[in-house]
Design a protein around this motif. Sequence first.
Motif, PDB file in Angstrom:
ATOM      1  N   PHE A  10      26.330  33.684  38.202  1.00  0.00           N
ATOM      2  CA  PHE A  10      26.109  34.021  39.776  1.00  0.00           C
ATOM      3  C   PHE A  10      27.229  34.540  40.613  1.00  0.00           C
ATOM      4  N   ARG A  11      28.407  33.811  40.287  1.00  0.00           N
ATOM      5  CA  ARG A  11      29.535  33.973  40.913  1.00  0.00           C
ATOM      6  C   ARG A  11      30.253  35.308  40.669  1.00  0.00           C
ATOM      7  N   MET A  12      30.016  35.615  39.172  1.00  0.00           N
ATOM      8  CA  MET A  12      30.405  37.002  38.894  1.00  0.00           C
ATOM      9  C   MET A  12      29.743  38.189  39.742  1.00  0.00           C
ATOM     10  N   ALA A  13      28.760  37.923  39.820  1.00  0.00           N
ATOM     11  CA  ALA A  13      27.772  38.872  40.501  1.00  0.00           C
ATOM     12  C   ALA A  13      27.995  38.943  41.922  1.00  0.00           C
ATOM     13  N   VAL A  14      28.241  37.812  42.536  1.00  0.00           N
ATOM     14  CA  VAL A  14      28.516  37.697  43.971  1.00  0.00           C
ATOM     15  C   VAL A  14      30.076  38.455  44.319  1.00  0.00           C
ATOM     16  N   HIS A  15      30.822  37.923  43.549  1.00  0.00           N
ATOM     17  CA  HIS A  15      32.158  38.488  43.614  1.00  0.00           C
ATOM     18  C   HIS A  15      32.256  40.062  43.400  1.00  0.00           C
ATOM     19  N   GLY A  16      31.329  40.625  42.427  1.00  0.00           N
ATOM     20  CA  GLY A  16      31.478  41.799  42.180  1.00  0.00           C
ATOM     21  C   GLY A  16      30.989  42.732  43.558  1.00  0.00           C
ATOM     22  N   ALA A  17      30.002  42.066  44.237  1.00  0.00           N
ATOM     23  CA  ALA A  17      29.456  42.543  45.510  1.00  0.00           C
ATOM     24  C   ALA A  17      30.574  42.395  46.593  1.00  0.00           C
ATOM     25  N   GLY A  18      31.119  41.510  46.577  1.00  0.00           N
ATOM     26  CA  GLY A  18      32.562  41.297  47.353  1.00  0.00           C
ATOM     27  C   GLY A  18      33.497  42.458  47.189  1.00  0.00           C
TER      28      GLY A  18
END
Length: 433
Positions: A150-158
């Motif tokens: 989840f955090r990997m996807a969120v930070h990828g968006a960031g």
Amino acid sequence: MPTLPFRPRRPVWATRNYTLLTTATVVTGLGGNGALIAAAFAVLEAGGDGGDVGLVAAARTLPLVLFLLIGGALADRLPRHRVMVAANTLNCVSQAAFAVLVLAGEPRLWQMMLLAGLGGTGQAFFSPAAEGMLMSSVDGEHAGRAFAVFRMAVHGAGLGGAALGGALVAAIGPGWVLAADAAAFGCAAALRGLLDVSHILPRAPGDGLFADLREGWREFSGRPWLWGVVVQFSVANAVVGAAEAVYGPLVARDHLGGAGPWGLALACFGAGTVGGALLMTRWKPRRLLLAGTLCVFPLALPSAALALTAPVGVLCAVMLVTGVSIEVFGVSWMTALHQEVPEEKLSRISAYDWFGSVALVPAATALAGPSESAFGRTESLWGCAVLVVLVTAAVLGVPDVRNLRRRPSPVTRAAKGGGAASADVERPLGEPG
């Protein structure tokens, strides 16, 4: 014989709710990271200075302090997805108005502060509900990997949002970037409206909102590892927030070439967090919070690099390393909360977590400009770096932070409704709000 189309199989832990939550958060991450840069440069382009940038950032954060605890209590009483949709709608409207104001020309400081404050109000009600909803969507066995992905996807968006946002601010101006963020919130609200909450048991009638807050406080204050880390981040988040929201854009404007290089530096931080999350899909440190807290020390490096007016390449490298290290803490923290806190109290605990973590941010960002005038920008940035190191060293003095260990399954799921459990150093027990 015709072949069936290939359909990739989702991992067993990637439930429908988890997938919807991740997708919606990625959408808002793409818009929101660019909007943070856009808001700062909108103030500067309107003739503001570092103090004005700090006031707008403080206006965004102040409602978090005022409304987070109420938002957490409501999210444990009402269907969490409805709270999330309502908050996203408010964010959509406030960012759209901010965009119109900037595009129309010559926005006033008080107007930008008011709209930033409405956005912060939406975030205050959204964050506890979102964290509780996410944690209820995964099971204990797969929690660490699910949170890391989840955090990997969120930070990828960031990463993409910061890089694209910085480039778009430089190319077409901050108003259009703010408009894109408003559209992202609208899309996310629609996705979160599809969440299924039938698996969550109805909440038993309580004794009122304040009774719920007291119960949440007992749960929070009875866990030294929990309040110790939140106190640590109340200081760390304040000084890092001031450095990122105020000093970073000013250093970028004066020494690095403007919004584009600063957006690239933020994107490198995002790339680091993606790498850190990828690492945490494989690595499961036995002492969750010890490993995580040791990885907070590099959070002082970006302020030091800005104080030294390091070249863009060096600043980007520092941001990359910092992103990797802080993500080890972030996943460990979420896993600890999921493991230790009963599901029906997750949003209230999350609210106390967020409240403590952002309580000093409005004051820090508002005082960033006066601090620069009184002590100098370089000295203020060195102060930020030193404070991060000091509070992180201090929290290692809490025995539970050093000794709490990962368990194969969270005991609180089998004993819902219990009070705050004492820490067991043989049973383990993440970045605070």
